[in-house]
Design a protein around this motif. Structure first.
Motif, PDB file in Angstrom:
ATOM      1  N   THR A  49       2.734   4.352   8.323  1.00 16.30           N
ATOM      2  CA  THR A  49       2.672   3.976   9.877  1.00 16.30           C
ATOM      3  C   THR A  49       2.772   5.312  10.450  1.00 16.30           C
ATOM      4  O   THR A  49       1.705   4.951  11.323  1.00 16.30           O
ATOM      5  CB  THR A  49       4.577   2.859  10.047  1.00 16.30           C
ATOM      6  OG1 THR A  49       3.924   1.259   9.464  1.00 16.30           O
ATOM      7  CG2 THR A  49       3.424   2.877  11.882  1.00 16.30           C
ATOM      8  N   LYS A  50       3.361   6.501  10.795  1.00 13.32           N
ATOM      9  CA  LYS A  50       3.192   7.154  11.441  1.00 13.32           C
ATOM     10  C   LYS A  50       2.331   7.498  11.543  1.00 13.32           C
ATOM     11  O   LYS A  50       1.132   7.767  12.400  1.00 13.32           O
ATOM     12  CB  LYS A  50       4.281   8.658  11.449  1.00 13.32           C
ATOM     13  CG  LYS A  50       5.999   7.205  11.435  1.00 13.32           C
ATOM     14  CD  LYS A  50       6.980   8.428  11.425  1.00 13.32           C
ATOM     15  CE  LYS A  50       8.637   8.056  11.854  1.00 13.32           C
ATOM     16  NZ  LYS A  50       9.258   8.824  11.675  1.00 13.32           N
ATOM     17  N   ARG A  51       1.955   8.025   9.911  1.00 11.06           N
ATOM     18  CA  ARG A  51      -0.182   8.648   9.132  1.00 11.06           C
ATOM     19  C   ARG A  51      -0.759   8.557   9.796  1.00 11.06           C
ATOM     20  O   ARG A  51      -1.538   8.430  10.356  1.00 11.06           O
ATOM     21  CB  ARG A  51       0.279   9.190   7.730  1.00 11.06           C
ATOM     22  CG  ARG A  51       1.551   9.998   7.776  1.00 11.06           C
ATOM     23  CD  ARG A  51       2.413  10.454   6.272  1.00 11.06           C
ATOM     24  NE  ARG A  51       0.663  11.086   5.883  1.00 11.06           N
ATOM     25  CZ  ARG A  51       0.272  11.981   4.764  1.00 11.06           C
ATOM     26  NH1 ARG A  51       1.579  11.898   3.505  1.00 11.06           N
ATOM     27  NH2 ARG A  51      -0.521  12.119   4.007  1.00 11.06           N
ATOM     28  N   TYR A 107       1.062  -1.090   0.147  1.00 11.11           N
ATOM     29  CA  TYR A 107       0.076   0.094   0.378  1.00 11.11           C
ATOM     30  C   TYR A 107       1.120   1.695  -0.028  1.00 11.11           C
ATOM     31  O   TYR A 107       0.302   2.416  -0.603  1.00 11.11           O
ATOM     32  CB  TYR A 107      -1.016  -0.240   1.103  1.00 11.11           C
ATOM     33  CG  TYR A 107      -2.124  -0.946   0.802  1.00 11.11           C
ATOM     34  CD1 TYR A 107      -3.295  -0.967   0.425  1.00 11.11           C
ATOM     35  CD2 TYR A 107      -1.902  -2.091   2.144  1.00 11.11           C
ATOM     36  CE1 TYR A 107      -4.267  -2.052   0.771  1.00 11.11           C
ATOM     37  CE2 TYR A 107      -3.008  -3.406   1.806  1.00 11.11           C
ATOM     38  CZ  TYR A 107      -4.155  -2.960   0.957  1.00 11.11           C
ATOM     39  OH  TYR A 107      -4.561  -4.271   1.074  1.00 11.11           O
ATOM     40  N   ALA A 108       2.103   0.874   1.218  1.00 11.39           N
ATOM     41  CA  ALA A 108       2.901   2.587   0.646  1.00 11.39           C
ATOM     42  C   ALA A 108       3.557   2.641  -0.719  1.00 11.39           C
ATOM     43  O   ALA A 108       2.692   3.713  -1.102  1.00 11.39           O
ATOM     44  CB  ALA A 108       3.841   2.081   1.409  1.00 11.39           C
ATOM     45  N   ALA A 140       2.876   5.967  -2.979  1.00  7.66           N
ATOM     46  CA  ALA A 140       4.534   6.483  -3.353  1.00  7.66           C
ATOM     47  C   ALA A 140       4.704   7.426  -2.084  1.00  7.66           C
ATOM     48  O   ALA A 140       5.251   7.963  -2.240  1.00  7.66           O
ATOM     49  CB  ALA A 140       4.129   7.913  -3.845  1.00  7.66           C
ATOM     50  N   MET A 141       4.986   6.336  -0.724  1.00 10.07           N
ATOM     51  CA  MET A 141       5.742   7.129   0.233  1.00 10.07           C
ATOM     52  C   MET A 141       5.997   5.813   0.982  1.00 10.07           C
ATOM     53  O   MET A 141       5.724   4.735   0.391  1.00 10.07           O
ATOM     54  CB  MET A 141       4.595   7.693   1.726  1.00 10.07           C
ATOM     55  CG  MET A 141       3.026   6.485   1.784  1.00 10.07           C
ATOM     56  SD  MET A 141       2.743   7.347   3.271  1.00 10.07           S
ATOM     57  CE  MET A 141       1.531   8.122   2.164  1.00 10.07           C
ATOM     58  N   SER A 142       7.257   6.228   2.105  1.00  8.15           N
ATOM     59  CA  SER A 142       8.149   5.085   2.636  1.00  8.15           C
ATOM     60  C   SER A 142       6.550   4.346   3.380  1.00  8.15           C
ATOM     61  O   SER A 142       5.705   4.831   4.010  1.00  8.15           O
ATOM     62  CB  SER A 142       8.707   5.661   3.504  1.00  8.15           C
ATOM     63  OG  SER A 142       8.497   6.796   4.446  1.00  8.15           O
ATOM     64  N   PRO A 143       6.975   3.370   3.559  1.00  6.17           N
ATOM     65  CA  PRO A 143       6.342   2.523   4.970  1.00  6.17           C
ATOM     66  C   PRO A 143       6.212   2.882   5.988  1.00  6.17           C
ATOM     67  O   PRO A 143       5.074   3.149   6.814  1.00  6.17           O
ATOM     68  CB  PRO A 143       7.205   0.495   4.653  1.00  6.17           C
ATOM     69  CG  PRO A 143       7.593   1.205   3.353  1.00  6.17           C
ATOM     70  CD  PRO A 143       8.149   1.925   2.727  1.00  6.17           C
TER      71      PRO A 143
END
Length: 285
Positions: free
Chosen positions: A207-209, A195-196, A200-203
């Motif tokens: 997780t943080k968001r 999903y990350a 287009a974002m890091s895993p």
């Protein structure tokens, strides 16, 4: 506990005054459960989530969820339970709108915060339920009407709180997109990094968001979405365990059963046996 049972002793609905200490260790119930906390604060643990709460509030749990409460002090709570055979929330979805709002929603906190005025409304309905349960022969029709009113009012208050800008969490478009992707692909994509990549974002960023927005990790949401669908199929259809396993993209029913039990501590067949099959299963045939 004041309660109503069938002639064979099966539990239908009950109301109990107890304390948070009764839920200091994880427990499960076959029924839907609503906890009313007038005063006090702590953390409500429900399967994959941990939700801080402060009274006055209502907390909600679905059948066979693993639930517990942690608090620094012990305080009283009022505990309402009802079996799906007594009041089917799927069948009455138009009247009370609680399914997917109060129960069976992995994206919303399972709680409703109450105002001073709303406390009186909730307590009066609970008192009416308690009075009827004290009758020598409690009337099922009356109790269903009170329960429907209780759930409808709680749903109304939940919608009101979600629309209140004071309590609203700032909208995160990426997390809303993650939610949409999860609904579309939860049967095929079972890893957070998948999903990350789509977002287009890091895993690590996902997780943080996700923890900030949904108060759960991506892994927990992915697992919970699968388990929610499995529970729906077991409760709302008459499909065999093998058919459900195939629909959920498992190669065989035995692997499905192992995965289901890993996250719920109960086998699919035992879950179906304890919760029963909803009348909705027959209506949809």
């Amino acid at each position: 506990m004041q309660q109503l049972c069938t002639s064979s002793g099966d539990f239908l609905i009950g109301l109990e005054s107890t304390e948070t200490a009764a839920f200091s260790q994880p427990v499960t119930f076959r029924e839907y459960a609503v906890f009313y906390v007038a005063d006090g604060k702590g953390v409500f643990y429900s399967d994959f989530g941990a939700f801080p709460f402060e009274g006055p509030t209502l907390l909600f749990a679905t059948p066979l969820q693993l639930i517990s409460m942690k608090s620094k002090t012990v305080f009283p709570i009022r505990f309402l339970r009802f079996h799906g055979d007594f009041y089917c929330i799927e069948y009455h979805r138009k009247e009370v709108a609680c399914n997917g709002l109060l129960f069976n929603n992995i994206y919303l906190e399972p709680s409703v915060v109450l105002t001073d005025r709303e406390i009186g409304i909730i307590e009066r309905i609970q008192d009416d339920i308690a009075d009827e349960l004290r009758q020598p022969e409690p009337a099922e029709m009356v109790l269903r009407a009170y329960l429907q009113l209780f759930l409808a009012k709680a749903s109304q208050l939940k919608i009101k709180s979600l629309n209140n800008p004071i309590h609203a969490i700032p909208r995160d478009e990426s997390m809303e997109q993650f939610k949409q992707l999860l609904e579309q692909h939860y049967l095929e994509l079972r890893k957070p990094h998948e999903y990350a990549s789509l977002l287009a974002m890091s895993p690590n960023t996902l997780t943080k968001r996700c923890r900030r927005y949904f108060k759960k990790s991506p892994s927990a949401l992915i697992q919970e979405r699968f388990i929610l669908e499995a529970k729906k199929q077991l409760h709302l259809t008459r499909k065999s365990i093998k058919e459900i396993a195939w629909a959920l993209k498992f190669e065989d029913e035995f692997y499905f059963s192992r995965v289901f039990k890993k996250f719920t501590n109960i086998s699919p067949q035992a879950f179906r046996d304890q919760t029963g099959i909803s009348i909705v299963a027959d209506l949809s045939m």
